[in-house]
Design a protein around this motif. Structure first.
Motif, PDB file in Angstrom:
ATOM      1  N   GLN A 154      29.692-109.594  46.583  1.00  0.00           N
ATOM      2  CA  GLN A 154      30.987-108.999  46.933  1.00  0.00           C
ATOM      3  C   GLN A 154      32.114-110.032  46.874  1.00  0.00           C
ATOM      4  OE1 GLN A 154      29.744-107.537  50.786  1.00  0.00           O
ATOM      5  NE2 GLN A 154      29.715-105.412  50.053  1.00  0.00           N
ATOM      6  N   THR A 155      31.893-111.176  47.485  1.00  0.00           N
ATOM      7  CA  THR A 155      32.912-112.226  47.540  1.00  0.00           C
ATOM      8  C   THR A 155      33.329-112.677  46.154  1.00  0.00           C
ATOM      9  OG1 THR A 155      32.145-113.014  49.682  1.00  0.00           O
ATOM     10  CG2 THR A 155      33.380-114.595  48.326  1.00  0.00           C
ATOM     11  N   ARG A 158      35.192-110.033  43.964  1.00  0.00           N
ATOM     12  CA  ARG A 158      36.621-109.972  44.319  1.00  0.00           C
ATOM     13  C   ARG A 158      37.357-111.211  43.807  1.00  0.00           C
ATOM     14  NH1 ARG A 158      34.652-107.976  49.141  1.00  0.00           N
ATOM     15  NH2 ARG A 158      34.761-110.016  50.098  1.00  0.00           N
ATOM     16  N   ARG A 159      36.784-112.385  44.042  1.00  0.00           N
ATOM     17  CA  ARG A 159      37.433-113.640  43.656  1.00  0.00           C
ATOM     18  C   ARG A 159      37.658-113.712  42.145  1.00  0.00           C
ATOM     19  NH1 ARG A 159      34.846-118.823  46.193  1.00  0.00           N
ATOM     20  NH2 ARG A 159      35.683-117.743  48.001  1.00  0.00           N
ATOM     21  N   PRO A 176      35.174-105.535  41.982  1.00  0.00           N
ATOM     22  CA  PRO A 176      36.280-106.231  42.646  1.00  0.00           C
ATOM     23  C   PRO A 176      37.009-105.362  43.667  1.00  0.00           C
ATOM     24  CG  PRO A 176      36.550-106.286  40.248  1.00  0.00           C
ATOM     25  CD  PRO A 176      35.351-105.462  40.542  1.00  0.00           C
ATOM     26  N   GLU A 177      36.900-104.054  43.521  1.00  0.00           N
ATOM     27  CA  GLU A 177      37.549-103.118  44.447  1.00  0.00           C
ATOM     28  C   GLU A 177      36.746-102.945  45.740  1.00  0.00           C
ATOM     29  OE1 GLU A 177      36.853-102.157  41.142  1.00  0.00           O
ATOM     30  OE2 GLU A 177      38.827-102.855  40.508  1.00  0.00           O
ATOM     31  N   GLY A 178      35.591-103.577  45.843  1.00  0.00           N
ATOM     32  CA  GLY A 178      34.793-103.521  47.061  1.00  0.00           C
ATOM     33  C   GLY A 178      33.644-102.541  47.018  1.00  0.00           C
TER      34      GLY A 178
END
Length: 187
Positions: A154-155, A158-159, A176-178
């Motif tokens: 997840q991290t 997104r990064r 990237p949207e979670g």
């Protein structure tokens, strides 16, 4: 006399993958080389996605190919006959945007060597690392990655602004949207 027959991958694979588009690329000693970038870029209008990495190897010519494909630091070469330097021809061909990439295997290891690589990827690209490859991309140990598989995927999704598929038992898919999913199979 004994005759030796060789069969290239290009001859064999289309039988098993008829839906794929095949493009022969220049190579050095059996590995894709930097001049292949121009051919790939010239043919982008024909593709909607591009798989990069499986079977590439980690040799310098292939690393240069990967760097040039993503528009990283340019290698300048002497001018050839004509009006443009080869590096200018590659830049002109890059006016066509790269399609989403699926980067796997050696492509991920080569990617990790390019400074700020994540800034060069087209939107909606998919990275498919196993924990060792994720370690090369992030600098985390494989033990850290395995201990926190979900949050790591997840991290970094997104990064980096890309889809991450962290392979292994209970593969994690993160956008990237979670949005996340875990494949509930540990084979």
């Amino acid at each position: 006399t004994t005759e030796i027959y060789t069969l290239s991958l290009h001859d064999a694979l289309p039988i098993f993958l008829p839906e794929a588009t095949w493009l022969l690329l220049p190579h050095e000693m059996g590995v894709i080389s930097e001049p292949a970038v121009k051919i790939v870029l010239e043919n982008l209008s024909r593709v909607t996605a591009l798989l990069v990495g499986p079977g590439f190897g980690l040799e310098d010519p292939t690393a240069n190919f990967m760097t040039q494909l993503l528009g990283g630091k340019k290698k300048t070469k002497a001018s050839k006959i004509g009006f443009m330097k080869e590096s200018e021809q590659v830049e002109e061909a890059k006016s066509l945007l790269l399609p989403p990439l699926v980067i796997d295997a050696d492509g991920l290891k080569l990617l990790a060597k390019i400074p700020q690589w994540h800034e060069h990827l087209p939107a909606q690209s998919i990275l498919t690392p196993h924990p060792g490859e994720m370690s090369a991309l992030t600098g985390l140990s494989t033990a850290q990655i395995q201990a926190e598989r979900l949050s790591t995927a997840q991290t970094y999704s997104r990064r980096w602004g890309q889809i991450v598929i962290l392979k292994g038992a209970f593969t994690v898919i993160a956008s990237p949207e979670g949005e996340t999913a875990i494949i509930p199979v540990a084979s």
